[in-house]
Scaffold this motif. Structure first.
Motif, PDB file in Angstrom:
ATOM      1  N   GLU A  34       0.730  -1.005  -0.038  1.00  0.00           N
ATOM      2  CA  GLU A  34       0.016   0.222  -0.142  1.00  0.00           C
ATOM      3  C   GLU A  34       0.890   1.208   0.127  1.00  0.00           C
ATOM      4  N   ASP A  35       2.010   1.274   0.717  1.00  0.00           N
ATOM      5  CA  ASP A  35       2.858   2.270   0.905  1.00  0.00           C
ATOM      6  C   ASP A  35       3.581   2.740  -0.439  1.00  0.00           C
ATOM      7  N   ASP A  38       1.239   4.378  -2.985  1.00  0.00           N
ATOM      8  CA  ASP A  38       1.202   5.753  -2.561  1.00  0.00           C
ATOM      9  C   ASP A  38       2.605   6.500  -3.000  1.00  0.00           C
ATOM     10  N   ARG A  39       3.749   5.933  -2.753  1.00  0.00           N
ATOM     11  CA  ARG A  39       4.979   6.684  -3.182  1.00  0.00           C
ATOM     12  C   ARG A  39       5.105   6.686  -4.711  1.00  0.00           C
TER      13      ARG A  39
END
Length: 291
Positions: A34-35, A38-39
């Protein structure tokens, strides 16, 4: 000269295979995926060809294939289970890739197990096209600090000595330098600290098996863990790291690192002596006009 072999890579592959059979515990990788999405969303460019390097599950592939800025996705993993046509079986310490063909390379919670991290980073750098991006998450040195302490004391009490039980993961302060040493431009590192609570230390032990994260150190003791040591470690863990409700804490430190293959369009530091103002002038107090 080759560095020390900290990890038994063949044993690690067997542990990962066993974890897949048990039903893997994926909450950390899912969080990292998920991160990752986002990145990538913060980067305003298109990545036509992307590589997922050794992520133990398909979480990174799913994050990449669901991202509008990413085109073709290739997975390289040390095990052939779950690979698709076009994917490759490859160990991150010996990548079978020619130079400059990737726009993006990612890896989630895998590179902390390699014996030669600088060598792996250099191989990834050579596989990236100019202005290609490398983005990875790996466990850091403060991960499982509670478990490390509990086992050290328990083993000292029950056997009169110590053997390595928890891997010596990297420190975030070292990763920026490793990225620069591998030839990456604009290196960035940061930390995501995750505290997980368990009903008992044995629930943590079970999760570690389902992550394929049990002891794969080459210097591990080659005899079965004594039952007395295990029980004492669990007792110490419960005594020292339990919350008032009786649940115990386990800390996981996820280190993020990113870097770009050098390109003429990227920002560069100013040349020495090119500043228009001296440091003394910049630091001098400024006069203020008061009404």
């Amino acid at each position: 000269m080759a560095g020390p072999l900290l990890f038994d890579r063949a044993l690690l592959r067997r542990r990962l295979d066993r974890a897949a059979g048990l039903g893997p515990a994926t909450f950390l990788i899912d969080r990292a995926a998920e991160d990752l999405a986002d990145r990538l969303g913060a980067v305003s460019r298109r990545f036509e060809t992307a590589l997922d390097l050794a992520t133990p599950t398909d979480a990174a592939v799913r994050a990449l294939e669901g991202h509008p800025a990413v085109g073709r996705v290739i997975r390289a993993a040390p095990l052939d289970a779950g690979l698709r046509p076009g994917d490759v079986v490859a160990d991150p310490e010996a990548l079978p890739f020619a130079g400059e063909w990737l726009d993006l390379a990612v890896s989630l919670l895998a590179l902390h197990w390699v014996n030669d991290l600088p060598g792996t980073l250099a191989q990834v750098r050579r596989a990236l096209r100019p202005d290609g991006l490398f983005l990875a998450a790996m466990l850091g040195g403060r991960s499982l600090s509670e478990l490390r302490q509990a086992f050290a004391e328990a083993e000292s009490e029950t056997t009169g000595g110590l053997s390595p039980r928890v891997a010596p993961f990297a420190d975030v302060r070292d990763l920026g330098g490793l990225l620069q040493r591998a030839g990456f431009a604009l290196p960035v590192t940061d930390v995501d600290k995750v505290v997980v609570r368990y009903g008992s230390p044995f629930a943590l032990f079970d999760d570690l098996r389902r992550m394929g994260a049990t002891n794969a150190l080459t210097e591990r003791r080659r005899v079965p863990l004594r039952r007395a040591t295990l029980l004492r470690a669990a007792e110490i863990y419960q005594q020292r790291f339990a919350d008032p409700d009786g649940r115990v804490r386990a800390t996981f430190e996820i280190l993020w690192l990113s870097g770009w293959a050098p390109h003429a369009s990227q920002q560069k530091p100013l040349k020495p002596g090119s500043a228009r103002m001296s440091l003394a002038e910049a630091l001098a107090p400024k006069s203020q006009n008061r009404p």
